[in-house]
Design an enzyme around this catalytic site. Structure first.
Site, PDB file in Angstrom:
ATOM      1  N   HIS A   1      28.451  61.012  -3.323  1.00 42.78           N
ATOM      2  CA  HIS A   1      29.278  59.837  -3.620  1.00 42.78           C
ATOM      3  C   HIS A   1      30.672  60.013  -3.000  1.00 42.78           C
ATOM      4  O   HIS A   1      31.227  59.083  -2.416  1.00 42.78           O
ATOM      5  CB  HIS A   1      29.470  59.657  -5.132  1.00 42.78           C
ATOM      6  CG  HIS A   1      28.233  59.323  -5.905  1.00 42.78           C
ATOM      7  ND1 HIS A   1      27.827  60.038  -7.008  1.00 42.78           N
ATOM      8  CD2 HIS A   1      27.319  58.330  -5.749  1.00 42.78           C
ATOM      9  CE1 HIS A   1      26.723  59.498  -7.507  1.00 42.78           C
ATOM     10  NE2 HIS A   1      26.386  58.461  -6.748  1.00 42.78           N
TER      11      HIS A   1
ATOM     12  N   ARG B   1      20.739  57.140   1.822  1.00 43.80           N
ATOM     13  CA  ARG B   1      20.431  58.527   2.159  1.00 43.80           C
ATOM     14  C   ARG B   1      19.186  58.645   3.023  1.00 43.80           C
ATOM     15  O   ARG B   1      19.124  59.409   3.955  1.00 43.80           O
ATOM     16  CB  ARG B   1      20.227  59.352   0.882  1.00 43.80           C
ATOM     17  CG  ARG B   1      21.483  59.555   0.086  1.00 43.80           C
ATOM     18  CD  ARG B   1      21.160  60.006  -1.307  1.00 43.80           C
ATOM     19  NE  ARG B   1      20.366  58.985  -1.987  1.00 43.80           N
ATOM     20  CZ  ARG B   1      20.090  58.991  -3.272  1.00 43.80           C
ATOM     21  NH1 ARG B   1      20.506  59.987  -4.015  1.00 43.80           N
ATOM     22  NH2 ARG B   1      19.389  58.024  -3.816  1.00 43.80           N
TER      23      ARG B   1
ATOM     24  N   SER C   1      22.273  62.123  -8.416  1.00 46.84           N
ATOM     25  CA  SER C   1      22.725  62.465  -9.775  1.00 46.84           C
ATOM     26  C   SER C   1      21.547  62.923 -10.612  1.00 46.84           C
ATOM     27  O   SER C   1      21.649  63.868 -11.401  1.00 46.84           O
ATOM     28  CB  SER C   1      23.370  61.246 -10.438  1.00 46.84           C
ATOM     29  OG  SER C   1      24.480  60.811  -9.710  1.00 46.84           O
TER      30      SER C   1
END
Ligand code: PNS
Length: 159
Positions: free
Chosen positions: A17, A90, A128
């Site tokens: 991030h 990604r 995450s």
């Protein structure tokens, strides 16, 4: 004034991030990192914790603001006079969800453009969700998240 929103759950913020934020702040006059307040999604960290990690990590970055939002992202973007929503991409696996979200947001509000930024290759595998799993299983997260998050994860999953 070109302002962009970078929305997400940030549960918790990762180095991936942060890499996207670093790229976005070079392209825009102001980047609002917006933490979603979503009752439907069970988060590990409270909204206050997630905001706190971002505030501490991004303190002193002149053109970055931290905010929270509830409801539709496009409504928040319009209220903030932002013209773009930034999302990180990604891998191809991100694409389907991101494409659907971007096109739906465009249907809802045509004035907000979706912009996708690719983080450094070394963060391609990072999420995450995976960081939380590593921490839960007692693994080392130092390389993946800022130090305040490392400490918070250790506390959460203390054995
Ligand atoms: O980090 P995440 O969980 O991938 O972020 C998803 C987020 C918060 C950006 C997305 O769920 C969102 O925009 N939520 C706000 C509600 C909304 O506008 N929904 C319609 C999107 S098409």
């Amino acid at each position: 004034m070109r302002r962009a929103i970078y929305p997400g759950s940030f549960d918790p913020v990762t180095n991936g991030h942060l890499d996207v934020i670093e790229r976005a702040r070079k392209l825009f006059d102001e980047v609002i990192v917006a933490v979603a307040h979503n009752d439907q999604k069970q988060a590990l960290f409270s909204l206050e914790d997630r905001l706190g990690f971002l505030r501490e990590t991004l303190a002193g970055q002149a053109n970055v603001q931290i905010a929270q939002f509830q409801g539709l992202l496009v409504d928040f973007a319009v209220a903030q006079k932002a013209t773009a929503v930034i999302r990180g991409l990604r891998a191809v696996s991100d694409f389907e969800f991101e494409f659907q979200m971007a096109l739906m947001n465009r249907k809802l509000e045509g004035s907000v453009e979706a912009i996708f930024l690719m983080p450094k290759e070394e963060y391609t595998y990072l999420s995450s969700r995976i960081v939380k799993e590593i921490a839960r299983l007692g693994g080392e997260t130092t390389k993946f998240v800022p130090s305040i998050v490392v400490r918070a994860l250790q506390k959460k999953f203390a054995r």
